[in-house]
Scaffold this active site. Structure first.
Site, mmCIF file in Angstrom:
data_model
loop_
_atom_site.group_PDB
_atom_site.id
_atom_site.type_symbol
_atom_site.label_atom_id
_atom_site.label_comp_id
_atom_site.label_asym_id
_atom_site.label_seq_id
_atom_site.Cartn_x
_atom_site.Cartn_y
_atom_site.Cartn_z
ATOM 1 C CE1 TYR A 168 29.585 -7.010 73.127
ATOM 2 C CE2 TYR A 168 29.835 -8.872 74.627
ATOM 3 C CZ TYR A 168 30.140 -8.234 73.432
ATOM 4 O OH TYR A 168 31.002 -8.835 72.546
ATOM 5 C CG LEU A 211 29.983 -11.748 70.715
ATOM 6 C CD1 LEU A 211 28.915 -11.419 71.747
ATOM 7 C CD2 LEU A 211 31.208 -12.361 71.412
ATOM 8 C CB VAL A 260 26.395 -8.165 70.055
ATOM 9 C CG1 VAL A 260 26.495 -7.137 71.178
ATOM 10 C CG2 VAL A 260 25.238 -9.127 70.315
ATOM 11 C CD GLU A 261 32.015 -6.915 70.013
ATOM 12 O OE1 GLU A 261 32.257 -5.767 69.616
ATOM 13 O OE2 GLU A 261 32.304 -7.308 71.153
ATOM 14 C CB SER A 262 30.810 -5.839 63.524
ATOM 15 O OG SER A 262 30.630 -7.224 63.200
#
Length: 512
Positions: A215, A106, A109-111
């Site tokens: 997402y 994740l 995806v986030e950073s």
């Protein structure tokens, strides 16, 4: 439970235990922290590929993300380099809290596994916590340190938050992951709407913001790709299935220059391994957990034993001048009022001219602490870019909205370029970076020597009077690309309020 069942299985099958709870993390006090150690797979990516707990899904939305990854062959190789110091810590914490292991993807995806990442919505760190949610899960921030950027603290908080979301959505991990992005209230409202309409309430049936609808497929696509990277035109650099960083518990404040001297690490390495650090020293709040590579722990402890009880930061004796205040002195010496009061045992901030104060002092010049908050802000103002850069000084009555209109840009751009909150009030004299595209250049240069250039999606809200041509020109992309990214046919007419995904090649330490 999954770890316990796996342990029983391996014992029955005569295999070596998966979890080794020997104490392995060293500290100056000789304290140790238990860690999860794996013996079945040598590569952490393989661990994640083999132990996934969320059911694989194949549909057009997931396939679209897989196709995107396949068309960007350097994507995961670059990210795997970034993830190397942190992936073992993340996997260990997720397994400890019984969170599906693919949640370790994740932060991609986030950073993009870049802990200094800061979004336009004031989200920060690997897990992109916003301040309010961060505080709910114990992530605080003071002058010295930001917990949302701290890898250990934010990972523990993310695991707790995801577990809470999973309880709320009755064990449905896809809804839980969607709620991590959009907020649980937004997901619950979509569920309630579908119930009223007699529709299904699984993730794929809900009407959600476009960002959230993409997402979850992004995560599911990544979980499939890492099972067979070469099939999807990717190369993952192997990450050893053992701790890269170990915890060291500090019982006093340390100048980072001293840690660099004792360990041989560069100052940039220290900041990158401990991205929660904001200044030239570790926080005054003790104890503080520092992350250092395994191979330098012995050197650090050896030097610490030789140092004994001597101070780990430098001090100066300062004679108070007429007109001085603790605030002014703290600002001049790059420290805090609270620290000066604590060291000098002051009951209040009243000081008198010709008296003396003990003030903490960095060993090196300010420029040496290259990734401190102060130096990062200076980098934003001073670095040369492959675009026209304007330094604008705020005047009375200014707001981000007024400045965005003045320079024909967006508030989100101002926030992203200057790493500020959209709700921040502008003080008179505040300097802001304004970037204008140079039509002779094809991409923006990196702002600092940290970070890497990779593609990122941004989400654009269509305004009155917008058209595809204008938007394409604004972001230096092609109309056909916008249509492809958003599944728009030739006949579709944009409406104000439409959400568009735009893929741009601008990601680095200060523009992420």
């Amino acid at each position: 439970m999954r770890s316990a069942l796996l342990l029983i299985f391996l014992i029955l099958s005569g295999c070596q235990s998966v979890i080794d709870k020997n104490q392995t993390l060293a500290s100056p006090k000789g304290k140790s922290v238990n860690t999860i150690q794996y013996s079945q797979e040598d590569d952490l990516w393989q661990v994640i590929a083999n132990r996934q707990g969320i059911e694989s899904v194949s549909n057009s939305r997931v396939q679209s993300r897989i196709d995107w990854i396949s068309n960007h062959p350097e994507y995961l190789s670059l990210i795997s380099k970034r993830a190397e110091p942190f992936l073992y810590l993340v996997v260990s914490e997720l397994e400890k809290q019984n969170v599906p292991i693919e949640i370790a993807l994740l932060p991609i995806v986030e950073s993009d596994y870049y802990p200094f990442s800061y979004s336009h919505g004031t989200a920060a760190g690997l897990w992109q916590f916003i301040p309010s949610t961060g505080r709910m899960y114990g992530l605080e921030e003071d002058w010295w340190h930001a917990d949302r950027r701290d890898v250990l603290a934010s990972t523990k908080a993310a695991a707790n938050y995801l577990n809470d979301l999973n309880k709320m959505f009755k064990g449905d991990w896809l809804l839980s992951i969607a709620a991590y992005n959009a907020g649980p209230g937004r997901i619950q409202r979509a569920i309630d709407t579908n119930i009223k309409l007699g529709k299904k309430t699984d993730f794929w049936s809900l009407d959600l913001p476009q960002e959230t609808e993409k997402y979850v497929p992004k995560l599911l696509a990544l979980s499939q790709v890492i099972k067979n990277p070469s099939r999807y035109n990717q190369k993952l650099f192997e990450i050893d299935n053992k701790p890269f960083l170990n915890e060291v518990e500090l019982d006093s404040q340390f100048d980072l220059a001293l840690i660099s001297q004792w360990t041989g690490l560069s100052i940039d390495q220290i900041y990158n391994y401990n991205p929660g650090l904001k200044r030239w020293a570790t926080p005054e709040s003790l104890p503080y957990i520092m992350l250092l590579p395994e191979e330098v722990i012995y050197s650090f402890n050896d030097n610490l034993s030789k140092q004994g009880q001597r101070p780990k930061i430098s001090w100066t004796r300062y004679k108070i001048k007429q007109g001085d205040s603790l605030s002014l002195i703290a600002q001049n010496y790059n420290t805090t009022i609270g620290q000066i009061m604590s060291v000098n045992e002051l009951d209040n901030d009243a000081i008198r001219a010709d008296k003396y104060l003990i003030v903490p002092l960095a060993q090196k010049s300010e420029n040496y602490y290259s990734l401190s908050d102060n130096q990062r802000e200076k980098s934003r103002l001073n670095i040369q870019k492959n675009s026209e850069k304007i330094i604008y000084t705020a005047v009375a009555g200014d707001s981000l909205w007024k400045i965005s209109i003045k320079f024909d840009t967006t508030i989100n751009n101002l926030v992203r370029w200057n790493q500020i909150s959209p709700s921040d009030s502008l003080s008179i004299g505040k300097e802001l970076v304004i970037l204008r595209d140079n039509k002779n250049k094809t991409e923006l240069a990196k702002i600092t020597n940290t970070g890497i250039d990779i593609n990122r999606d941004i989400f654009y809200t269509v305004k009155e009077g917008d058209n595809l041509s204008r938007i394409a020109q604004k972001y230096n992309v092609k109309i056909a690309e916008i249509r492809s990214w958003n599944d728009l046919n030739e006949e579709y007419i944009l409406q104000p309020g439409d959400k568009l995904t735009i893929t741009i090649n601008v990601v680095n330490s200060n523009l992420s």
